[in-house]
Design an enzyme around this catalytic site. Sequence first.
Site, PDB file in Angstrom:
ATOM      1  N   SER A 128      21.391  -9.911  50.125  1.00  0.00           N
ATOM      2  CA  SER A 128      20.945 -10.119  51.402  1.00  0.00           C
ATOM      3  C   SER A 128      21.862 -11.200  52.182  1.00  0.00           C
ATOM      4  CB  SER A 128      19.224 -10.399  51.215  1.00  0.00           C
ATOM      5  OG  SER A 128      18.523  -9.278  51.135  1.00  0.00           O
TER       6      SER A 128
ATOM      7  N   THR B 156      19.384  -5.709  43.202  1.00  0.00           N
ATOM      8  CA  THR B 156      18.461  -6.186  42.574  1.00  0.00           C
ATOM      9  C   THR B 156      18.761  -5.683  40.930  1.00  0.00           C
ATOM     10  OG1 THR B 156      17.163  -6.490  44.518  1.00  0.00           O
ATOM     11  CG2 THR B 156      16.099  -7.042  42.304  1.00  0.00           C
TER      12      THR B 156
ATOM     13  N   GLY C   1      12.860  -6.102  52.303  1.00  0.00           N
ATOM     14  CA  GLY C   1      11.924  -5.256  51.534  1.00  0.00           C
ATOM     15  C   GLY C   1      11.648  -5.721  50.267  1.00  0.00           C
ATOM     16  N   ASP C   2      10.487  -5.013  49.659  1.00  0.00           N
ATOM     17  CA  ASP C   2       9.775  -5.464  48.369  1.00  0.00           C
ATOM     18  C   ASP C   2       9.141  -4.185  48.192  1.00  0.00           C
ATOM     19  OD1 ASP C   2       9.431  -8.217  46.618  1.00  0.00           O
ATOM     20  OD2 ASP C   2       7.486  -6.858  46.798  1.00  0.00           O
TER      21      ASP C   2
ATOM     22  N   LYS D 273       8.161 -15.261  52.439  1.00  0.00           N
ATOM     23  CA  LYS D 273       7.716 -13.986  51.989  1.00  0.00           C
ATOM     24  C   LYS D 273       6.815 -13.479  52.926  1.00  0.00           C
ATOM     25  CE  LYS D 273       8.518 -11.048  48.549  1.00  0.00           C
ATOM     26  NZ  LYS D 273       9.719 -10.804  47.709  1.00  0.00           N
TER      27      LYS D 273
ATOM     28  N   LYS E 161      14.386 -19.252  43.432  1.00  0.00           N
ATOM     29  CA  LYS E 161      15.365 -18.098  43.425  1.00  0.00           C
ATOM     30  C   LYS E 161      16.680 -18.317  44.329  1.00  0.00           C
ATOM     31  CE  LYS E 161      13.359 -14.078  43.444  1.00  0.00           C
ATOM     32  NZ  LYS E 161      12.791 -12.830  43.831  1.00  0.00           N
TER      33      LYS E 161
HETATM   34  P1  NDP Z   1       9.101  -0.288  44.860  1.00  0.00           P
HETATM   35  O1  NDP Z   1       8.031  -0.060  45.836  1.00  0.00           O
HETATM   36  O2  NDP Z   1      10.365   0.366  45.288  1.00  0.00           O
HETATM   37  O3  NDP Z   1       8.617   0.042  43.552  1.00  0.00           O
HETATM   38  C1  NDP Z   1       7.643  -0.357  42.631  1.00  0.00           C
HETATM   39  C2  NDP Z   1       7.585   0.563  41.338  1.00  0.00           C
HETATM   40  O4  NDP Z   1       6.384  -0.434  40.631  1.00  0.00           O
HETATM   41  C3  NDP Z   1       7.015   1.671  41.660  1.00  0.00           C
HETATM   42  O5  NDP Z   1       7.321   2.605  40.436  1.00  0.00           O
HETATM   43  C4  NDP Z   1       5.349   1.250  41.478  1.00  0.00           C
HETATM   44  O6  NDP Z   1       4.675   2.577  41.127  1.00  0.00           O
HETATM   45  C5  NDP Z   1       5.465   0.498  40.675  1.00  0.00           C
HETATM   46  N1  NDP Z   1       4.295  -0.440  41.054  1.00  0.00           N
HETATM   47  C6  NDP Z   1       4.114  -1.127  42.104  1.00  0.00           C
HETATM   48  N2  NDP Z   1       3.041  -1.970  41.869  1.00  0.00           N
HETATM   49  C7  NDP Z   1       2.227  -1.572  40.905  1.00  0.00           C
HETATM   50  C8  NDP Z   1       1.217  -1.880  40.085  1.00  0.00           C
HETATM   51  N3  NDP Z   1       0.082  -2.483  40.684  1.00  0.00           N
HETATM   52  N4  NDP Z   1       0.744  -1.319  38.766  1.00  0.00           N
HETATM   53  C9  NDP Z   1       1.697  -0.613  38.346  1.00  0.00           C
HETATM   54  N5  NDP Z   1       3.063  -0.260  38.819  1.00  0.00           N
HETATM   55  C10 NDP Z   1       3.064  -0.631  40.159  1.00  0.00           C
HETATM   56  O7  NDP Z   1       9.498  -1.911  44.854  1.00  0.00           O
HETATM   57  P2  NDP Z   1      10.828  -2.628  44.285  1.00  0.00           P
HETATM   58  O8  NDP Z   1      11.446  -1.845  43.287  1.00  0.00           O
HETATM   59  O9  NDP Z   1      11.173  -2.932  45.378  1.00  0.00           O
HETATM   60  O10 NDP Z   1      10.049  -3.877  43.908  1.00  0.00           O
HETATM   61  C11 NDP Z   1       9.406  -3.911  42.292  1.00  0.00           C
HETATM   62  C12 NDP Z   1       9.512  -5.320  41.881  1.00  0.00           C
HETATM   63  O11 NDP Z   1      10.740  -6.139  41.879  1.00  0.00           O
HETATM   64  C13 NDP Z   1       8.534  -6.202  42.458  1.00  0.00           C
HETATM   65  O12 NDP Z   1       7.869  -7.205  41.580  1.00  0.00           O
HETATM   66  C14 NDP Z   1       9.215  -6.807  43.569  1.00  0.00           C
HETATM   67  O13 NDP Z   1       8.737  -8.040  44.080  1.00  0.00           O
HETATM   68  C15 NDP Z   1      10.489  -7.302  42.721  1.00  0.00           C
HETATM   69  N6  NDP Z   1      11.627  -7.417  43.661  1.00  0.00           N
HETATM   70  C16 NDP Z   1      12.219  -6.695  44.272  1.00  0.00           C
HETATM   71  C17 NDP Z   1      13.340  -7.052  45.037  1.00  0.00           C
HETATM   72  C18 NDP Z   1      14.094  -6.008  45.936  1.00  0.00           C
HETATM   73  O14 NDP Z   1      14.966  -6.263  46.332  1.00  0.00           O
HETATM   74  N7  NDP Z   1      13.587  -5.107  46.489  1.00  0.00           N
HETATM   75  C19 NDP Z   1      14.108  -8.176  44.629  1.00  0.00           C
HETATM   76  C20 NDP Z   1      13.648  -8.951  43.818  1.00  0.00           C
HETATM   77  C21 NDP Z   1      12.610  -8.694  43.151  1.00  0.00           C
HETATM   78  P3  NDP Z   1       3.805   3.461  42.410  1.00  0.00           P
HETATM   79  O15 NDP Z   1       4.718   3.918  43.074  1.00  0.00           O
HETATM   80  O16 NDP Z   1       3.031   4.261  41.492  1.00  0.00           O
HETATM   81  O17 NDP Z   1       3.016   2.337  43.092  1.00  0.00           O
HETATM   82  O1  2IT Z   2      11.872 -10.843  45.727  1.00  0.00           O
HETATM   83  C1  2IT Z   2      12.760 -10.606  46.217  1.00  0.00           C
HETATM   84  O2  2IT Z   2      13.689 -11.342  46.063  1.00  0.00           O
HETATM   85  C2  2IT Z   2      12.781  -9.609  47.243  1.00  0.00           C
HETATM   86  N1  2IT Z   2      12.167  -8.769  47.419  1.00  0.00           N
HETATM   87  C3  2IT Z   2      14.350  -9.592  48.141  1.00  0.00           C
HETATM   88  C4  2IT Z   2      14.156 -10.637  49.159  1.00  0.00           C
HETATM   89  C5  2IT Z   2      15.242 -10.479  50.338  1.00  0.00           C
HETATM   90  O3  2IT Z   2      15.432 -11.285  51.120  1.00  0.00           O
HETATM   91  O4  2IT Z   2      16.361  -9.738  50.063  1.00  0.00           O
END
Ligand code: NDP
Ligand code: 2IT
Length: 449
Positions: free
Chosen positions: A381, A214, A169-170, A130, A118
């Site tokens: 980022s 994202t 974050g993640d 990670k 990525k």
């Molecule tokens: P958040 O913690 O902000 O949100 C996660 C969301 O997904 C919440 O609504 C949560 O619900 C739900 N969720 C998490 N785990 C589960 C599960 N096991 N089953 C069902 N629902 C679930 O995280 P992000 O929005 O940052 O991340 C979401 C996805 O995007 C992840 O796969 C992450 O790796 C990916 N990602 C994030 C990036 C970023 O910049 N933040 C960049 C690229 C990818 P609940 O609150 O009920 O747990």
């Molecule tokens: O999965 C991802 O790409 C992230 N959670 C963001 C990573 C980052 O360094 O901004």
Amino acid sequence: MATKLDEKLEPIFRDVLRRNPGEDEFHQAVREVLESLGPVLVKYPEFAEQKIIQRICEPERQIIFRVPWQDDSGETHINRAFRVEFNSALGPYKGGMRFHPSVYLGIIKFLGFEQIFKNALTGLPIGGGKGGSDFDPKGRSENEVMRFCQSLMTELYRHLGEYTDVPAGDIGLGQREIGYLFGQYKRVTNRYESGVLTGKGLDWGGSRARKEATGYGTVFFAQEMLKARSDALDGKTCIVSGSGNVAIYAMEKAMQLGARVIACSDSGGIIVDKDGIDLDLVKQIKEVERRRISAYAEERKSARYIEDGSIWSVQCDVALPCATENELNGNDAKQLVSQGCIAVAEGANMPTTPEGIHVFQEAGIAYGPGKAANAGGVATSALEMQQNASRDSWTFRYTESRLEEIMKTIHTSCFETAKEFGSPGNYVVGANITGFLKVARAMTALGLV
Ligand code: NDP
Ligand code: 2IT
């Protein structure tokens, strides 16, 4: 269901299974990449001779440590934390940290592995890494979260640095936690080293548009896929899983581009709003009050909440999985396709199972895998790191325009590479090969290190 691996790649994959027992998600992520690489080894046999693939599959460094902390009642808790520094051929290790009870080494390794390709796709100088912990932030007080972050950073800081390893974050880790982590890093190192973490607040070194990046990027990617088919998001019905950082800003950009978003979810259930999702209400519930998405249906008459419901049963034109890995399986994919879904762009990492991917590809719909479609977060980022290095702060409009340009370029390179390697329209092959070639060339140039 899985595609057969090339005969040179089969023993490599067997070795990955043997050396990393029990890490199912890591195996899944590696297999998906290896399935794309057969034609690459035919064209570039030197990468096989140099064992580039075996080297990419082995992290450069894996750090596992104990995080002790006390809750508000004085009880002691012990968590486990990880940082997997996977590949630094292109730049410092870069990738998020996840706080979720499901976190174990296999999850962090799958995420770190995806991150290598990525990050290469962004065209920016960042390697792949990670981290995370099995800490569950749900129901924890502000003070408990702060103490946990401080304890974690008291160990992790020695492995980080703006030229070494730069977390963000993640799941379960957003700007609030980045603040506590950055504060502790600053304290123990006595350095205001802004570029050591990204996703910071705007008052203390953060970048405009990082929070949105994202989700926005995922929708830009979806728009590009549709454009390539002489179509557009305008007027389309859209569903988005999750209601966290990625989901909220995917919904926002989809709405800005004229789509009608009618459903989102959290781990408790789904909401469907026939009048279209009220995003201000979702933000209030999730970003401000940190409550469950079920609260949405209590406030809006047009919405219903379905506990444990599957969002993929909601009819849509475009589906954006933005919650977590393996949240969309083969049956979900069949249902989406049979109900008229024409495009899927992944905001989450590896949300679709291999069976689901197969269904989308057989049906010939536009399918954008996470490592391409959600690369806008890490790309921004890297833009935050640029701003920190030059002690500058860009406007929202400029930063977003850079993000959009990056997503368009990623789309074009995946599209062109897929065509070149005999799989036109296959963004999985396009993303894997484009990312791999960039890393493999750099690794070759840097020698056997
Ligand atoms: P958040 O913690 O902000 O949100 C996660 C969301 O997904 C919440 O609504 C949560 O619900 C739900 N969720 C998490 N785990 C589960 C599960 N096991 N089953 C069902 N629902 C679930 O995280 P992000 O929005 O940052 O991340 C979401 C996805 O995007 C992840 O796969 C992450 O790796 C990916 N990602 C994030 C990036 C970023 O910049 N933040 C960049 C690229 C990818 P609940 O609150 O009920 O747990
Ligand atoms: O999965 C991802 O790409 C992230 N959670 C963001 C990573 C980052 O360094 O901004």
